[in-house]
Design an enzyme around this catalytic site. Structure first.
Site, PDB file in Angstrom:
ATOM      1  CG  PHE A   1      -3.401 111.576 -38.779  1.00  0.00           C
ATOM      2  CD1 PHE A   1      -2.456 110.282 -38.703  1.00  0.00           C
ATOM      3  CD2 PHE A   1      -2.911 112.654 -39.762  1.00  0.00           C
ATOM      4  CE1 PHE A   1      -1.410 110.129 -39.469  1.00  0.00           C
ATOM      5  CE2 PHE A   1      -1.801 112.415 -40.336  1.00  0.00           C
ATOM      6  CZ  PHE A   1      -0.941 111.248 -40.179  1.00  0.00           C
ATOM      7  CG  ASP A   2      -6.274 116.049 -38.102  1.00  0.00           C
ATOM      8  OD1 ASP A   2      -5.427 116.373 -38.969  1.00  0.00           O
ATOM      9  OD2 ASP A   2      -7.384 115.684 -38.101  1.00  0.00           O
TER      10      ASP A   2
ATOM     11  CG  HIS B   1      -8.195 105.385 -42.499  1.00  0.00           C
ATOM     12  ND1 HIS B   1      -7.105 106.058 -43.245  1.00  0.00           N
ATOM     13  CD2 HIS B   1      -8.698 106.263 -41.770  1.00  0.00           C
ATOM     14  CE1 HIS B   1      -7.343 107.354 -42.672  1.00  0.00           C
ATOM     15  NE2 HIS B   1      -8.365 107.399 -41.996  1.00  0.00           N
TER      16      HIS B   1
ATOM     17  NE  ARG C   1     -13.396  98.714 -26.465  1.00  0.00           N
ATOM     18  CZ  ARG C   1     -12.893  98.275 -27.364  1.00  0.00           C
ATOM     19  NH1 ARG C   1     -12.001  98.713 -28.247  1.00  0.00           N
ATOM     20  NH2 ARG C   1     -13.078  96.794 -27.457  1.00  0.00           N
TER      21      ARG C   1
ATOM     22  CG  PHE D   1     -13.810 111.501 -37.528  1.00  0.00           C
ATOM     23  CD1 PHE D   1     -14.195 112.147 -39.037  1.00  0.00           C
ATOM     24  CD2 PHE D   1     -13.964 110.052 -37.360  1.00  0.00           C
ATOM     25  CE1 PHE D   1     -14.395 111.122 -39.970  1.00  0.00           C
ATOM     26  CE2 PHE D   1     -14.327 109.387 -38.477  1.00  0.00           C
ATOM     27  CZ  PHE D   1     -14.478 109.769 -39.779  1.00  0.00           C
TER      28      PHE D   1
ATOM     29  CB  VAL E   1      -9.998 105.573 -34.456  1.00  0.00           C
ATOM     30  CG1 VAL E   1      -9.744 105.280 -35.588  1.00  0.00           C
ATOM     31  CG2 VAL E   1      -9.212 106.891 -34.068  1.00  0.00           C
ATOM     32  CB  ILE E   2     -15.488 103.510 -35.443  1.00  0.00           C
ATOM     33  CG1 ILE E   2     -16.077 104.039 -34.058  1.00  0.00           C
ATOM     34  CG2 ILE E   2     -16.202 102.348 -35.805  1.00  0.00           C
ATOM     35  CD1 ILE E   2     -17.324 104.431 -34.118  1.00  0.00           C
TER      36      ILE E   2
END
Length: 137
Positions: A44-45, A75, A115, A11, A68-69
């Protein structure tokens, strides 16, 4: 030589690709070997892949790479908080370092681009932890 496993989120792959490349370069600079890599759909996986790699005798530490944006809901916070908690648990359960190279939550795409060194920092932490734990064993 420290043997690392990389667990990389697909992702936001444009960002995790850059994070992965910086992490690989830094591992080489530190004299560490990236012996295994596994791609997972998202941060998450990661825990199941991390657990599988930690069971291998030729892995000294794991480096996680994810991004993770922030979205319109919380979420992103749920994903990172749950992943980080499980990642820390796995490190303790297996007695091997698992370095958190997940950028987020609560960041914009522009902040995420700033980052991309999180993967590099995670390599640094993983290698240091392996060496320091060996000193006290």
């Amino acid at each position: 030589m420290v043997n690392l496993g990389f667990v990389i989120a697909e992702f936001n792959r444009d960002l995790t690709f850059m994070m992965e490349k910086m992490a690989e370069e830094h591992a080489e600079f530190l004299g560490a070997n990236v012996s295994h890599k596994i791609m997972v759909p998202g941060s998450f996986d990661m825990p199941l892949a991390i657990k599988t790699l930690l069971q291998k005798d030729d892995i000294d530490a794991i480096v996680t790479i994810g991004c993770v944006i922030e979205g319109d809901t919380e979420h992103d916070e749920i994903v990172v908080q749950n992943a980080a908690r499980k990642i820390a648990d796995l490190s303790l359960d297996f007695g091997k370092p698992v370095a958190l190279g997940i950028a987020g939550p609560g960041m914009t795409r522009m902040q995420a681009e700033d980052r991309i060194d999180y993967g590099k920092n995670a390599v640094e932490a993983a290698v240091k932890m392996v060496k320091r734990l060996k000193e006290i064993q």
